[in-house]
Design a protein around this motif. Sequence first.
Motif, PDB file in Angstrom:
ATOM      1  N   ALA A 154      22.941  64.876 -25.710  1.00  0.00           N
ATOM      2  CA  ALA A 154      21.596  64.669 -25.009  1.00  0.00           C
ATOM      3  C   ALA A 154      21.811  64.571 -23.259  1.00  0.00           C
ATOM      4  CB  ALA A 154      20.833  63.557 -25.336  1.00  0.00           C
ATOM      5  N   GLU A 155      22.803  63.748 -22.999  1.00  0.00           N
ATOM      6  CA  GLU A 155      23.285  63.553 -21.509  1.00  0.00           C
ATOM      7  C   GLU A 155      23.618  65.022 -21.099  1.00  0.00           C
ATOM      8  OE1 GLU A 155      26.524  60.822 -21.632  1.00  0.00           O
ATOM      9  OE2 GLU A 155      25.055  59.083 -21.919  1.00  0.00           O
ATOM     10  N   LYS A 156      24.564  65.780 -21.740  1.00  0.00           N
ATOM     11  CA  LYS A 156      24.940  67.064 -21.533  1.00  0.00           C
ATOM     12  C   LYS A 156      23.543  67.938 -21.197  1.00  0.00           C
ATOM     13  CE  LYS A 156      29.512  66.870 -23.628  1.00  0.00           C
ATOM     14  NZ  LYS A 156      30.236  67.498 -24.830  1.00  0.00           N
ATOM     15  N   ALA A 157      22.816  67.949 -22.199  1.00  0.00           N
ATOM     16  CA  ALA A 157      21.707  68.743 -22.101  1.00  0.00           C
ATOM     17  C   ALA A 157      20.960  68.536 -20.740  1.00  0.00           C
ATOM     18  CB  ALA A 157      20.722  68.807 -23.361  1.00  0.00           C
ATOM     19  N   ALA A 158      20.829  67.254 -20.534  1.00  0.00           N
ATOM     20  CA  ALA A 158      19.857  66.861 -19.375  1.00  0.00           C
ATOM     21  C   ALA A 158      20.370  67.175 -18.114  1.00  0.00           C
ATOM     22  CB  ALA A 158      19.570  65.346 -19.451  1.00  0.00           C
ATOM     23  N   LYS A 159      21.936  67.229 -17.986  1.00  0.00           N
ATOM     24  CA  LYS A 159      22.636  67.515 -16.894  1.00  0.00           C
ATOM     25  C   LYS A 159      22.372  68.969 -16.461  1.00  0.00           C
ATOM     26  CE  LYS A 159      27.254  67.015 -14.981  1.00  0.00           C
ATOM     27  NZ  LYS A 159      28.659  66.765 -15.042  1.00  0.00           N
ATOM     28  N   LYS A 160      22.609  69.628 -17.865  1.00  0.00           N
ATOM     29  CA  LYS A 160      22.489  71.256 -17.753  1.00  0.00           C
ATOM     30  C   LYS A 160      21.216  71.736 -17.265  1.00  0.00           C
ATOM     31  CE  LYS A 160      23.652  75.482 -20.455  1.00  0.00           C
ATOM     32  NZ  LYS A 160      24.116  75.923 -21.557  1.00  0.00           N
ATOM     33  N   ALA A 195      20.348  73.767 -13.635  1.00  0.00           N
ATOM     34  CA  ALA A 195      19.352  74.986 -13.685  1.00  0.00           C
ATOM     35  C   ALA A 195      18.355  74.709 -12.880  1.00  0.00           C
ATOM     36  CB  ALA A 195      19.033  75.191 -14.930  1.00  0.00           C
ATOM     37  N   HIS A 196      17.785  73.496 -12.535  1.00  0.00           N
ATOM     38  CA  HIS A 196      16.396  73.401 -12.037  1.00  0.00           C
ATOM     39  C   HIS A 196      16.420  72.230 -10.879  1.00  0.00           C
ATOM     40  CE1 HIS A 196      14.429  76.008 -14.809  1.00  0.00           C
ATOM     41  NE2 HIS A 196      14.944  75.255 -15.818  1.00  0.00           N
ATOM     42  N   PRO A 197      17.479  72.467 -10.102  1.00  0.00           N
ATOM     43  CA  PRO A 197      17.814  71.678  -8.718  1.00  0.00           C
ATOM     44  C   PRO A 197      16.404  71.191  -8.032  1.00  0.00           C
ATOM     45  CG  PRO A 197      18.754  73.528  -8.251  1.00  0.00           C
ATOM     46  CD  PRO A 197      18.160  73.925  -9.653  1.00  0.00           C
ATOM     47  N   GLU A 198      16.337  70.053  -7.592  1.00  0.00           N
ATOM     48  CA  GLU A 198      15.139  69.728  -6.850  1.00  0.00           C
ATOM     49  C   GLU A 198      15.454  70.272  -5.332  1.00  0.00           C
ATOM     50  OE1 GLU A 198      14.543  65.626  -6.793  1.00  0.00           O
ATOM     51  OE2 GLU A 198      14.051  65.215  -9.093  1.00  0.00           O
ATOM     52  N   HIS A 199      14.195  70.700  -4.828  1.00  0.00           N
ATOM     53  CA  HIS A 199      14.198  71.270  -3.348  1.00  0.00           C
ATOM     54  C   HIS A 199      13.902  70.210  -2.492  1.00  0.00           C
ATOM     55  CE1 HIS A 199      15.689  75.009  -4.880  1.00  0.00           C
ATOM     56  NE2 HIS A 199      14.796  75.048  -5.685  1.00  0.00           N
TER      57      HIS A 199
END
Length: 259
Positions: free
Chosen positions: A245-251, A255-259
């Motif tokens: 779950a941690e890996k998925a959240a990190k990925k 993939a959708h970094p905040e701007h």
Amino acid sequence: MKKILMVLTSVSEIGDTGEATGYNVAEAAHPWKVFKDSGHFVDFASIQGGQPPRDTVDTEDPIQVAFTEDETTRAGLYNTARVDVIDPSQYDAVYLVGGHGTMWDFPDSEGLQNIVANVYNTGGVVGAVCHGPAGLVNVELDNGFRLVEGRRVAAFTNDEEVAAEKDKIIPFFLADRLEEQGATHVPADNWAENVVVDERLVTGQNPASAAGVAKEMEKLLAEAIHQEKAEESDEADAVRAEKDAEKAAKKAAEAHPEH
């Protein structure tokens, strides 16, 4: 692998008859083989410590011979620990070896009572055969009940005491004393194998029942091992799921970094 404590009598004479006694070698040897073959670790203790007296060895019984010749066993029996200094938390099971001597030193041993009660209170297995159940007498559990209260048990019968011509010598009839403490004594024919299992208490009637007691104890220990492995597997699965779950959240964050 589980740790099992085998407890032996320190009495070397039957009453004041002058007749030699000690722990029954068959009742120690046959369970020892069952436990050893199952990969468990066996320790020895006695009421007074030191080298406990033993009954006659049947040299035609290869298991008794192997027991008495095994170097590790001989070393353990040469200087057994006194029950009063044993730490019960170190053991997953306790097995009380019979022999007429137990009738004199097992029932009033507070050290033995402490071991038996603690092993049972913490989820361990308690076994006893022939006169070994004398060590179950006076054992009280954390819940305030006697260990044998309301339980079905086997032990050396009154008829067997008469047949062995010890009925006028023993301090009490073991079967009667167990029933006085709330147990239901389950007898079989004289000298017949008879093993009774009541939850985590396993008892046997006579020497012929010794291996059977150990086998039933082994089944209970195997169930405990299986449950422990299942719990460990569940814990590992939970840790693995958390990491996934941690890996998925990190990925997802990458993939959708905040701007």
